[in-house]
Design a protein around this motif. Structure first.
Motif, PDB file in Angstrom:
ATOM      1  N   ASP A  51       0.809  -1.221   0.000  1.00  0.00           N
ATOM      2  CA  ASP A  51       0.000   0.000   0.000  1.00  0.00           C
ATOM      3  C   ASP A  51       0.835   1.260   0.000  1.00  0.00           C
ATOM      4  OD1 ASP A  51      -2.441  -1.403   0.090  1.00  0.00           O
ATOM      5  OD2 ASP A  51      -2.209  -1.698   2.252  1.00  0.00           O
ATOM      6  N   ALA A  52       2.137   1.141   0.237  1.00  0.00           N
ATOM      7  CA  ALA A  52       2.992   2.325   0.289  1.00  0.00           C
ATOM      8  C   ALA A  52       3.147   2.922  -1.107  1.00  0.00           C
ATOM      9  CB  ALA A  52       4.353   1.965   0.876  1.00  0.00           C
ATOM     10  N   GLY A  53       3.301   4.233  -1.148  1.00  0.00           N
ATOM     11  CA  GLY A  53       3.498   4.918  -2.412  1.00  0.00           C
ATOM     12  C   GLY A  53       2.796   6.257  -2.435  1.00  0.00           C
ATOM     13  N   ALA A  54       2.696   6.832  -3.624  1.00  0.00           N
ATOM     14  CA  ALA A  54       2.102   8.149  -3.816  1.00  0.00           C
ATOM     15  C   ALA A  54       0.671   8.006  -4.308  1.00  0.00           C
ATOM     16  CB  ALA A  54       2.917   8.969  -4.811  1.00  0.00           C
ATOM     17  N   TYR A  55      -0.254   8.602  -3.569  1.00  0.00           N
ATOM     18  CA  TYR A  55      -1.660   8.628  -3.929  1.00  0.00           C
ATOM     19  C   TYR A  55      -2.016  10.014  -4.470  1.00  0.00           C
ATOM     20  CZ  TYR A  55      -2.296   4.196  -1.476  1.00  0.00           C
ATOM     21  OH  TYR A  55      -2.215   2.888  -1.084  1.00  0.00           O
ATOM     22  N   THR A  56      -2.951  10.057  -5.402  1.00  0.00           N
ATOM     23  CA  THR A  56      -3.362  11.321  -6.017  1.00  0.00           C
ATOM     24  C   THR A  56      -4.837  11.553  -5.735  1.00  0.00           C
ATOM     25  OG1 THR A  56      -1.741  11.025  -7.792  1.00  0.00           O
ATOM     26  CG2 THR A  56      -3.489  12.646  -8.143  1.00  0.00           C
ATOM     27  N   CYS A  57      -5.121  12.711  -5.167  1.00  0.00           N
ATOM     28  CA  CYS A  57      -6.495  13.140  -4.906  1.00  0.00           C
ATOM     29  C   CYS A  57      -6.946  14.024  -6.069  1.00  0.00           C
ATOM     30  CB  CYS A  57      -6.554  13.893  -3.583  1.00  0.00           C
ATOM     31  SG  CYS A  57      -8.096  14.775  -3.287  1.00  0.00           S
ATOM     32  N   ILE A  58      -8.092  13.695  -6.664  1.00  0.00           N
ATOM     33  CA  ILE A  58      -8.603  14.429  -7.827  1.00  0.00           C
ATOM     34  C   ILE A  58      -9.970  14.993  -7.481  1.00  0.00           C
ATOM     35  CG2 ILE A  58      -9.207  14.295 -10.259  1.00  0.00           C
ATOM     36  CD1 ILE A  58      -7.364  11.918 -10.536  1.00  0.00           C
ATOM     37  N   VAL A 107      -0.368  12.772  -2.210  1.00  0.00           N
ATOM     38  CA  VAL A 107      -0.232  12.345  -0.819  1.00  0.00           C
ATOM     39  C   VAL A 107       0.705  11.142  -0.791  1.00  0.00           C
ATOM     40  CG1 VAL A 107      -1.413  11.507   1.238  1.00  0.00           C
ATOM     41  CG2 VAL A 107      -2.548  13.155  -0.256  1.00  0.00           C
ATOM     42  N   GLU A 108       1.724  11.199   0.071  1.00  0.00           N
ATOM     43  CA  GLU A 108       2.695  10.110   0.182  1.00  0.00           C
ATOM     44  C   GLU A 108       2.378   9.270   1.414  1.00  0.00           C
ATOM     45  OE1 GLU A 108       7.516   9.338   0.713  1.00  0.00           O
ATOM     46  OE2 GLU A 108       6.719  11.376   0.487  1.00  0.00           O
ATOM     47  N   LEU A 109       2.262   7.972   1.203  1.00  0.00           N
ATOM     48  CA  LEU A 109       1.999   7.033   2.290  1.00  0.00           C
ATOM     49  C   LEU A 109       3.188   6.096   2.426  1.00  0.00           C
ATOM     50  CD1 LEU A 109       0.146   5.673   4.392  1.00  0.00           C
ATOM     51  CD2 LEU A 109      -0.776   4.271   2.532  1.00  0.00           C
ATOM     52  N   ARG A 110       3.732   6.018   3.634  1.00  0.00           N
ATOM     53  CA  ARG A 110       4.835   5.103   3.924  1.00  0.00           C
ATOM     54  C   ARG A 110       4.368   4.119   4.983  1.00  0.00           C
ATOM     55  NH1 ARG A 110      10.562   7.869   4.686  1.00  0.00           N
ATOM     56  NH2 ARG A 110      11.062   5.661   4.553  1.00  0.00           N
ATOM     57  N   VAL A 111       4.587   2.861   4.729  1.00  0.00           N
ATOM     58  CA  VAL A 111       4.194   1.788   5.629  1.00  0.00           C
ATOM     59  C   VAL A 111       5.461   1.200   6.235  1.00  0.00           C
ATOM     60  CG1 VAL A 111       2.986  -0.405   5.857  1.00  0.00           C
ATOM     61  CG2 VAL A 111       2.152   1.310   4.242  1.00  0.00           C
ATOM     62  N   LEU A 112       5.588   1.300   7.543  1.00  0.00           N
ATOM     63  CA  LEU A 112       6.766   0.797   8.246  1.00  0.00           C
ATOM     64  C   LEU A 112       6.551  -0.665   8.594  1.00  0.00           C
ATOM     65  CD1 LEU A 112       7.319   3.797  10.665  1.00  0.00           C
ATOM     66  CD2 LEU A 112       8.202   3.486   8.368  1.00  0.00           C
ATOM     67  N   ALA A 113       7.431  -1.515   8.092  1.00  0.00           N
ATOM     68  CA  ALA A 113       7.319  -2.937   8.388  1.00  0.00           C
ATOM     69  C   ALA A 113       7.638  -3.192   9.849  1.00  0.00           C
ATOM     70  CB  ALA A 113       8.264  -3.732   7.487  1.00  0.00           C
TER      71      ALA A 113
END
Length: 636
Positions: A345-352, A364-370
């Motif tokens: 699920d980590a990565g860059a999301y785009t709100c339109i 929006v950047e989402l980082r998931v810490l293992a």
């Protein structure tokens, strides 16, 4: 024989017509007129050959299948202005010839999918003046092809079965006025080629979607079937979405604009086309960057402004539109929630944000810490088990690993429910993003995680179990080297500690009693000293009063003016005069004399003792969990 035969004919005729009703047999069609008869139910002895049945203006409350059973020839049924609240399933099941059904002016709240089943040739259905809040989607299915007039005005409808109404090719008149309808589905009237009157007056429509049906009302002579359209009394929002309707040029109607404020109150058809404008979307605020632990919930927010209100969409890191699923939900207000996050699920999301005037985007950047493995990857999926923390602690205690140069992790100031974790700076070879504390107890094998900022070197654990053994390890989390790399973790050290047993209440109570006794004793000594001092003053004042003559001459009644003073007459012995009262300037209000100050002082000391030691008792029960300036525990 004539009179008995006449009586028999009269009796048979009376039996064919209900007693309170009037029956008319005209042109081989039987009409049963039962209006204004005070009926509480449908008469059971209505002739089954009746063609017209009028039951208006009565007090009928419910309808059921037996009321119209076997009346296959009934064409017109009027039940207006009764008190009908319920229509049973297939109450009109045998009325296959029914053409007109009037149910207006009743108290219907809901129509089920089977309430109107049966009249397959129905042409006129009047349901106005009820309290309808819901009509089931399949309520009109039996007469979709035959219905010509439908009136559901003056109800409480927010939605109507649009799919059924849009499939009525023979519909001529549709009255939807005076309801609570706030939106029309696009193209819902496209197939109604025979519709000549549409009344949408006094609803809650802010806009109308473009529909070819409305253009038929512009030129009545050119159109084969001109439309009479009424939609006044709606809070129309006069922006670019209604520009198509403004271009129809219908100056004979009196619709007005309710918004925006610059056009409020103006006649819809008098507003120039140039003033029907929209504002493109603008992203007002959004989540810029979010870090979450693997398995936690992630909430991405995006808010946009514009006229009309923009529609929000999300595009994921794989450039696909994010829709609702079992673990992800995209809400109309621009919020995207991922229930259980994973590494994918980590990565860059785009709100339109889009509306008829344009679109706007935000990243929006989402980082998931293992979750850290603690050096033990033998478990399935690389996740630590409940006993991994204990194994790591034992390994560190036995000297295994390469952590000799690292500063030790210490747990100090341990109480029954808290403990202070301290660690050093460590080697600055790798940048530290944050620290993670893992611990579990002998009472519960569940592994607990705590996240600590990189600038802190102390952490106060709270809510621990009294009298339990704990194993604790500290890890340092470092940023990932690349976008696809996982977060780097290294173990700083482990520690083992035990919490104190629960403090019994008797210790605090004993301290309270001893402290209170000492305070009362000191107060008593002070009170005794004051009493001795007061008695000494009284004795001294009495002695001084006996040696003074003016005190004995205080009862002389007269005196001479320049002559020899006569000797006072002898008087029998009298009791001494009452001793004058001393000034009680130090008394604080006690009416018992000059001793009130001493008594009040003793009471004040006693109250002070109870107050102070009551506070000490509360402090003793609460306990001290470390310095207030240290970082306290917070659940992450």
């Amino acid at each position: 024989m004539a009179p008995p035969l006449l009586l028999l004919l009269l009796a048979s005729g009376a039996a064919a017509c209900p007693l309170p009703c009037v029956c008319q047999n005209l042109s081989e069609s039987l009409s049963t007129l039962c209006a204004h008869r005070g009926l509480l139910f449908v008469p059971p002895n209505v002739d089954r050959r009746t063609v017209e049945l009028r039951l208006a203006d009565n007090f009928i409350q419910a309808l059921g299948p037996p009321d119209f059973r076997n009346m296959t020839g009934l064409v017109d049924l009027t039940l207006s202005r009764n008190a009908i609240t319920r229509i049973g399933a297939r109450s009109f099941g045998d009325l296959e010839s029914l053409r007109s059904l009037h149910l207006d002016g009743n108290r219907l709240v809901e129509l089920g999918s089977s309430s109107l089943r049966g009249p397959v040739n129905l042409q006129h259905l009047i349901l106005s003046g009820n309290q309808l809040g819901r009509i089931a989607p399949g309520a009109f299915d039996d007469f979709l092809d035959s219905l010509e007039d439908l009136d559901v005005s003056y109800n409480n409808l927010r939605q109507v079965p649009w799919a059924g109404i849009g499939s009525m090719p023979a519909l001529h008149t549709l009255n939807l006025d005076h309801n609570l309808i706030d939106a029309l589905p696009p193209g819902v009237f496209a197939q109604l080629s025979q519709l000549s009157r549409l009344d949408l007056t006094s609803n809650r429509l802010a806009t109308l979607a473009p529909d070819p049906l409305f253009s038929r009302g512009r030129d009545a002579e050119a159109s084969p079937s001109p439309l009479v359209l009424s939609f006044s009394g709606n809070p129309l929002h006069c922006n670019c979405e209604l520009l198509w309707l403004r271009r129809l040029a219908r100056p004979d109607d009196l619709e007005t604009c309710a918004s925006p404020p610059t056009l409020a109150g103006r006649y819809f058809w008098a507003v120039p086309e140039g003033e029907f404008s929209c504002e493109p979307p603008l992203i007002a605020r959004h989540t810029q960057r979010l870090w979450v632990l693997e398995g936690q919930r992630a909430t991405l927010r995006c808010r946009a402004l514009g006229d009309p209100v923009p529609t929000m969409h999300w595009v994921g890191p794989d450039d696909r539109l994010v829709g609702n699923s079992s673990r992800a939900w995209a809400f109309p207000n621009g919020t995207l929630e991922i229930g259980v996050t994973g590494a994918g699920d980590a990565g860059a999301y785009t709100c339109i944000a889009t509306n008829p005037a344009g679109e706007a985007t935000a990243r929006v950047e989402l980082r998931v810490l293992a979750l850290p493995h603690g050096g033990n990857t033998s478990a399935e999926g690389g996740r630590p088990g409940p006993s991994d923390i204990a194994a790591s602690a034992r390994t560190a205690a036995e000297g295994e690993g390469t952590l000799e140069s690292e500063p030790a992790v210490q747990v100090t100031e341990v109480t029954a429910t808290s403990g202070l974790v301290s660690w050093g700076l460590g080697r600055p070879a790798d940048p530290v993003w944050m620290f993670q504390i893992q611990y579990n107890s002998s009472e519960d094998e569940t592994l607990i995680y705590r996240i600590v900022p990189a600038s802190s070197h102390h952490f106060l654990l709270k809510h621990l179990v009294p009298g339990a053994d704990y194993d604790l390890c500290l890890l340092a989390l470092s940023p990932a080297a690349g976008p696809s790399d996982l977060t780097a973790t290294r173990l700083l050290g482990c520690a083992h500690f035990s919490t104190l047993p629960a403090t019994p209440l008797c210790h605090a109570l004993q301290a309270h009693v001893l402290g209170g006794t000492l305070t009362v004793a000191v107060g008593g000594v002070l009170v005794a000293a004051l009493l001795v001092f007061t008695v000494a003053l009284l004795v001294r004042g009495r002695g001084a009063g006996n040696g003074r003559l003016p005190l004995k001459l205080s009862h002389v009644q007269s005196q001479t003016n320049g002559g020899t003073s006569p000797m006072p007459k002898s008087h029998p012995p009298r009791s001494p005069p009452p001793r004058p009262q001393r000034s009680c300037s130090l008394d604080l209000g006690d009416t018992g004399g000059c001793y009130g100050y001493a008594r009040r002082l003793g009471g004040a000391w006693a109250r002070r003792s109870h107050s102070v030691h009551g506070g000490l008792l509360g402090a003793g029960c609460r306990g001290v969990g470390g310095s207030a300036e240290r970082l306290e525990e917070s659940v992450v």
